[in-house]
Motif scaffolding. Sequence first.
Motif, PDB file in Angstrom:
ATOM      1  N   SER A 126      30.639  42.606  47.785  1.00 50.29           N
ATOM      2  CA  SER A 126      30.116  42.658  46.416  1.00 50.29           C
ATOM      3  C   SER A 126      30.597  41.476  45.594  1.00 50.29           C
ATOM      4  O   SER A 126      31.724  40.996  45.757  1.00 50.29           O
ATOM      5  N   GLY A 127      29.719  41.015  44.698  1.00 45.93           N
ATOM      6  CA  GLY A 127      30.077  39.925  43.806  1.00 45.93           C
ATOM      7  C   GLY A 127      31.140  40.311  42.799  1.00 45.93           C
ATOM      8  O   GLY A 127      31.703  39.447  42.120  1.00 45.93           O
ATOM      9  N   GLU A 128      31.439  41.614  42.697  1.00 45.34           N
ATOM     10  CA  GLU A 128      32.457  42.090  41.759  1.00 45.34           C
ATOM     11  C   GLU A 128      33.762  42.432  42.465  1.00 45.34           C
ATOM     12  O   GLU A 128      34.728  42.844  41.820  1.00 45.34           O
ATOM     13  N   SER A 129      33.806  42.249  43.771  1.00 47.10           N
ATOM     14  CA  SER A 129      35.016  42.588  44.518  1.00 47.10           C
ATOM     15  C   SER A 129      36.096  41.520  44.352  1.00 47.10           C
ATOM     16  O   SER A 129      35.807  40.364  44.004  1.00 47.10           O
ATOM     17  N   GLY A 130      37.330  41.928  44.623  1.00 49.29           N
ATOM     18  CA  GLY A 130      38.438  40.983  44.519  1.00 49.29           C
ATOM     19  C   GLY A 130      38.312  39.848  45.512  1.00 49.29           C
ATOM     20  O   GLY A 130      38.657  38.698  45.204  1.00 49.29           O
ATOM     21  N   TYR A 179      35.570  38.465  46.638  1.00 51.91           N
ATOM     22  CA  TYR A 179      34.587  37.493  46.122  1.00 51.91           C
ATOM     23  C   TYR A 179      35.186  36.665  44.998  1.00 51.91           C
ATOM     24  O   TYR A 179      35.011  35.441  44.937  1.00 51.91           O
ATOM     25  N   ILE A 180      35.895  37.319  44.086  1.00 52.21           N
ATOM     26  CA  ILE A 180      36.473  36.626  42.926  1.00 52.21           C
ATOM     27  C   ILE A 180      37.474  35.562  43.365  1.00 52.21           C
ATOM     28  O   ILE A 180      37.470  34.429  42.865  1.00 52.21           O
ATOM     29  N   ASN A 240      35.591  32.720  45.217  1.00 50.38           N
ATOM     30  CA  ASN A 240      34.786  31.974  44.245  1.00 50.38           C
ATOM     31  C   ASN A 240      35.674  31.074  43.387  1.00 50.38           C
ATOM     32  O   ASN A 240      35.275  29.956  43.023  1.00 50.38           O
TER      33      ASN A 240
END
Length: 264
Positions: free
Chosen positions: A140-144, A146-147, A150
Motif C-alpha cells: 500500500s502507498g500508505e504503508s511504512g 512504501y513511505i 519513497n
Amino acid sequence: MSKYDELIPFIYENIGGAQNVISANHCATRLRLKLNDTSKFNEDKLKNNALIMGTVKRDNEVQLIIGPDVPEVYSLFSRKLEGVESSAQEGPKQNRSLKSYGTLIVDFISGTFVPVLPILVAAGLVSAVLNILVTFFGVSGESGTYIVLNAVNNAGFYFLPVYIGYSAANKIGINGMMGMFLGAILVHSSIDGAEGLTFFNLSVPTMAYNTTTIPVIFGVLFMALLDKGADKVIPQSIKYFLKPLIVILITVPVTLILLRKFQV
C-alpha cells in the motif's frame, strides 16, 4: 591494512613525487592526475603494476585505470597531498589554447557529476523497486514500507544540489563541506521556491533550486574565488573562524541575486 597501501608510494615514485602533482581527482574507474612535469611520469612501470589496469596521458593530465576501487585509492593518495604545495603554482604561466579550456571545462563537469552518479542510480532503482512492490506484491502507498522507500527515492533527487555542491567544491579544490552548505541553503524550505523574498531590499527571484544543479555550480565557482582571495588577506590566527563566515555571507546573496541571470 588495505591492499593499496603499497601502491600509493609506488605511484608517487613514478610520477615525480607529491610536489609534481597539480591536482588529483577520480571518475568511476580512473585516478586522474594533473602533473607539473609529465616527463617524470613513468608510464611503463605504472601500467606493469598488477593493481593498475592501464594508463592514459593527455597534455599535462595522466590517468591511472584502477577499477571500481578507485575511490579508496584516491582517498589514500590524497592524504599524502595534504599540506603539500604544488610546484606548478610557482612556475611560469602557460598560455592556454581553446582546446585546453574545453578540456578543463569537461574535466570539471565530469569530475563534479561522476561521484554523484551512485546516488542517482540507487535512488532511481528504488523507484523501480517501489513500482514492483505496489504492482505485484500489493504494498500500500500508505504503508511504512512504501513511505521509507519513497523517502529514499525522493532524497536522492531533492537534495541533489547538496551532493553537487560538495562534489564541485572538492573538484575545484576548496572545502567540500562549504559547497555542501551552499547546496543545503538553496534547498532550505524558506528559500527554495520562496516568493516575495528580499535581501537588504534587493529582490530575490523565485526559483525551485531542488530541481536544478546550475545555481549551486555557479555558486561554488564564485565561492572558490572568494576562498582563494580570503586566504590571502585574512590573518592566519583568525582564518579558521572568519574565512567561512565571510565566504558564505557573500556567496549566498550573490548566488541568489546576481548569478540568477546565468541560471537558465
